[in-house]
Design a protein around this motif. Structure first.
Motif, PDB file in Angstrom:
ATOM      1  N   ARG A   1       4.453   2.220  -7.571  1.00 15.45           N
ATOM      2  CA  ARG A   1       4.047   1.807  -8.930  1.00 15.45           C
ATOM      3  C   ARG A   1       2.646   2.307  -9.270  1.00 15.45           C
ATOM      4  O   ARG A   1       2.396   2.774 -10.379  1.00 15.45           O
ATOM      5  CB  ARG A   1       4.091   0.289  -9.066  1.00 15.45           C
ATOM      6  CG  ARG A   1       5.472  -0.260  -9.259  1.00 15.45           C
ATOM      7  CD  ARG A   1       5.432  -1.749  -9.477  1.00 15.45           C
ATOM      8  NE  ARG A   1       6.764  -2.292  -9.623  1.00 15.45           N
ATOM      9  CZ  ARG A   1       7.062  -3.561  -9.515  1.00 15.45           C
ATOM     10  NH1 ARG A   1       6.109  -4.449  -9.272  1.00 15.45           N
ATOM     11  NH2 ARG A   1       8.304  -3.972  -9.652  1.00 15.45           N
ATOM     12  N   ALA A   2       1.716   2.187  -8.316  1.00 11.42           N
ATOM     13  CA  ALA A   2       0.345   2.641  -8.568  1.00 11.42           C
ATOM     14  C   ALA A   2       0.309   4.148  -8.798  1.00 11.42           C
ATOM     15  O   ALA A   2      -0.380   4.628  -9.704  1.00 11.42           O
ATOM     16  CB  ALA A   2      -0.555   2.263  -7.398  1.00 11.42           C
TER      17      ALA A   2
ATOM     18  N   TYR B   1      -9.181   5.500   6.975  1.00 10.50           N
ATOM     19  CA  TYR B   1      -8.542   4.245   7.384  1.00 10.50           C
ATOM     20  C   TYR B   1      -8.813   3.233   6.286  1.00 10.50           C
ATOM     21  O   TYR B   1      -9.975   2.939   5.983  1.00 10.50           O
ATOM     22  CB  TYR B   1      -9.130   3.754   8.710  1.00 10.50           C
ATOM     23  CG  TYR B   1      -8.397   2.581   9.316  1.00 10.50           C
ATOM     24  CD1 TYR B   1      -7.510   2.772  10.361  1.00 10.50           C
ATOM     25  CD2 TYR B   1      -8.601   1.282   8.849  1.00 10.50           C
ATOM     26  CE1 TYR B   1      -6.842   1.695  10.942  1.00 10.50           C
ATOM     27  CE2 TYR B   1      -7.937   0.206   9.419  1.00 10.50           C
ATOM     28  CZ  TYR B   1      -7.058   0.425  10.464  1.00 10.50           C
ATOM     29  OH  TYR B   1      -6.390  -0.636  11.029  1.00 10.50           O
ATOM     30  N   ILE B   2      -7.763   2.740   5.685  1.00  8.00           N
ATOM     31  CA  ILE B   2      -7.896   1.790   4.585  1.00  8.00           C
ATOM     32  C   ILE B   2      -7.096   0.544   4.902  1.00  8.00           C
ATOM     33  O   ILE B   2      -5.915   0.619   5.252  1.00  8.00           O
ATOM     34  CB  ILE B   2      -7.402   2.409   3.258  1.00  8.00           C
ATOM     35  CG1 ILE B   2      -8.299   3.585   2.883  1.00  8.00           C
ATOM     36  CG2 ILE B   2      -7.364   1.372   2.154  1.00  8.00           C
ATOM     37  CD1 ILE B   2      -7.842   4.351   1.685  1.00  8.00           C
ATOM     38  N   ARG B   3      -7.750  -0.596   4.773  1.00  5.90           N
ATOM     39  CA  ARG B   3      -7.051  -1.872   4.937  1.00  5.90           C
ATOM     40  C   ARG B   3      -6.390  -2.203   3.607  1.00  5.90           C
ATOM     41  O   ARG B   3      -7.020  -2.168   2.550  1.00  5.90           O
ATOM     42  CB  ARG B   3      -8.019  -2.978   5.327  1.00  5.90           C
ATOM     43  CG  ARG B   3      -7.283  -4.253   5.641  1.00  5.90           C
ATOM     44  CD  ARG B   3      -8.196  -5.250   6.341  1.00  5.90           C
ATOM     45  NE  ARG B   3      -7.436  -6.391   6.756  1.00  5.90           N
ATOM     46  CZ  ARG B   3      -7.123  -7.415   5.944  1.00  5.90           C
ATOM     47  NH1 ARG B   3      -7.503  -7.422   4.693  1.00  5.90           N
ATOM     48  NH2 ARG B   3      -6.418  -8.426   6.400  1.00  5.90           N
TER      49      ARG B   3
ATOM     50  N   GLN C   1      -5.906  -5.232  -6.696  1.00 11.00           N
ATOM     51  CA  GLN C   1      -6.778  -4.476  -5.799  1.00 11.00           C
ATOM     52  C   GLN C   1      -5.988  -3.412  -5.040  1.00 11.00           C
ATOM     53  O   GLN C   1      -6.480  -2.316  -4.804  1.00 11.00           O
ATOM     54  CB  GLN C   1      -7.473  -5.412  -4.811  1.00 11.00           C
ATOM     55  CG  GLN C   1      -8.541  -6.267  -5.438  1.00 11.00           C
ATOM     56  CD  GLN C   1      -9.169  -7.213  -4.429  1.00 11.00           C
ATOM     57  OE1 GLN C   1      -8.547  -7.631  -3.449  1.00 11.00           O
ATOM     58  NE2 GLN C   1     -10.428  -7.559  -4.668  1.00 11.00           N
ATOM     59  N   PHE C   2      -4.756  -3.740  -4.673  1.00 11.53           N
ATOM     60  CA  PHE C   2      -3.895  -2.789  -3.989  1.00 11.53           C
ATOM     61  C   PHE C   2      -3.678  -1.573  -4.893  1.00 11.53           C
ATOM     62  O   PHE C   2      -3.821  -0.424  -4.467  1.00 11.53           O
ATOM     63  CB  PHE C   2      -2.563  -3.460  -3.641  1.00 11.53           C
ATOM     64  CG  PHE C   2      -1.707  -2.690  -2.675  1.00 11.53           C
ATOM     65  CD1 PHE C   2      -1.609  -3.096  -1.355  1.00 11.53           C
ATOM     66  CD2 PHE C   2      -0.986  -1.580  -3.073  1.00 11.53           C
ATOM     67  CE1 PHE C   2      -0.812  -2.402  -0.452  1.00 11.53           C
ATOM     68  CE2 PHE C   2      -0.189  -0.879  -2.178  1.00 11.53           C
ATOM     69  CZ  PHE C   2      -0.100  -1.291  -0.858  1.00 11.53           C
TER      70      PHE C   2
ATOM     71  N   VAL D   1      -4.904   2.331  -4.161  1.00 11.12           N
ATOM     72  CA  VAL D   1      -3.985   3.472  -4.134  1.00 11.12           C
ATOM     73  C   VAL D   1      -4.388   4.498  -5.191  1.00 11.12           C
ATOM     74  O   VAL D   1      -4.359   5.710  -4.944  1.00 11.12           O
ATOM     75  CB  VAL D   1      -2.519   3.019  -4.327  1.00 11.12           C
ATOM     76  CG1 VAL D   1      -1.590   4.209  -4.527  1.00 11.12           C
ATOM     77  CG2 VAL D   1      -2.068   2.186  -3.130  1.00 11.12           C
ATOM     78  N   THR D   2      -4.797   4.028  -6.356  1.00  8.46           N
ATOM     79  CA  THR D   2      -5.238   4.924  -7.422  1.00  8.46           C
ATOM     80  C   THR D   2      -6.440   5.748  -6.973  1.00  8.46           C
ATOM     81  O   THR D   2      -6.470   6.967  -7.150  1.00  8.46           O
ATOM     82  CB  THR D   2      -5.591   4.116  -8.685  1.00  8.46           C
ATOM     83  OG1 THR D   2      -4.419   3.435  -9.130  1.00  8.46           O
ATOM     84  CG2 THR D   2      -6.110   5.015  -9.788  1.00  8.46           C
ATOM     85  N   GLN D   3      -7.419   5.077  -6.380  1.00  5.81           N
ATOM     86  CA  GLN D   3      -8.618   5.774  -5.933  1.00  5.81           C
ATOM     87  C   GLN D   3      -8.326   6.777  -4.826  1.00  5.81           C
ATOM     88  O   GLN D   3      -8.807   7.912  -4.859  1.00  5.81           O
ATOM     89  CB  GLN D   3      -9.669   4.769  -5.461  1.00  5.81           C
ATOM     90  CG  GLN D   3     -10.260   3.948  -6.588  1.00  5.81           C
ATOM     91  CD  GLN D   3     -11.205   2.893  -6.064  1.00  5.81           C
ATOM     92  OE1 GLN D   3     -12.094   3.197  -5.274  1.00  5.81           O
ATOM     93  NE2 GLN D   3     -11.006   1.651  -6.480  1.00  5.81           N
TER      94      GLN D   3
END
Length: 156
Positions: free
Chosen positions: A32-33, A126-128, A135-136, A140-142
């Motif tokens: 979706r993002a 590495y992304i939590r 925020q999710f 993902v957008t960034q």
């Protein structure tokens, strides 16, 4: 646009993403993002590490896929069935065709050992995963914007 083999190894396909995620809710949030931000042109989703390697090396049900064309980005969860993300990273970095494939580990783990090991095995980032869906989506957008639009690949 498909890029062919060069001195670095296999070529990258523009804006193609391989999402390796076993959680259907997280798969949906990522898709979706990406769609919301027009970065969903070609996303392949697999739900375990074995399928990820089969896709990348054009084996098994992916044997008809052009093996010389890799995704531009791989989003990889660590805790996967059959073959975990660390083992996937280990095998990717051991093969000249996938050694330089950009891999972002995107996982719920914030354990220091997981972070350290992911980088030791060759993760590019590495992304939590944020728990909050807004925020999710933002995360993902960034990361999509950075890896698909700003980052300069050695394959280009």
């Amino acid at each position: 646009m498909n890029l062919s083999y060069d001195a670095w190894g296999a070529g990258l396909a523009a804006r193609r993403i391989l999402l390796v995620e076993d959680n259907p809710d997280d798969q949906l949030l990522v898709l979706r993002a990406l769609k919301k931000n027009h970065m969903d042109s070609e996303v392949t989703v697999v739900d375990d590490g074995v399928k990820a390697l089969e896709y990348l090396f054009a084996e098994g049900k992916y044997r008809d896929r052009a093996a010389e064309t890799l995704p531009m980005l791989m989003l990889l969860d660590i805790k996967l069935p059959r073959l975990d993300g660390r083992d996937v990273l280990r095998q990717l970095r051991a093969d000249r065709r996938t050694r330089h494939l950009p891999v972002v580990v995107m996982t719920s783990s914030s354990e220091e050992a997981d972070i350290r090991k992911s980088y030791e095995l060759g993760a590019n980032s590495y992304i939590r995963k944020p728990v909050d869906s807004d925020q999710f989506t933002s995360t993902v957008t960034q990361l999509g914007h950075y890896w698909l639009n700003l980052n300069q690949s050695p394959y280009a």
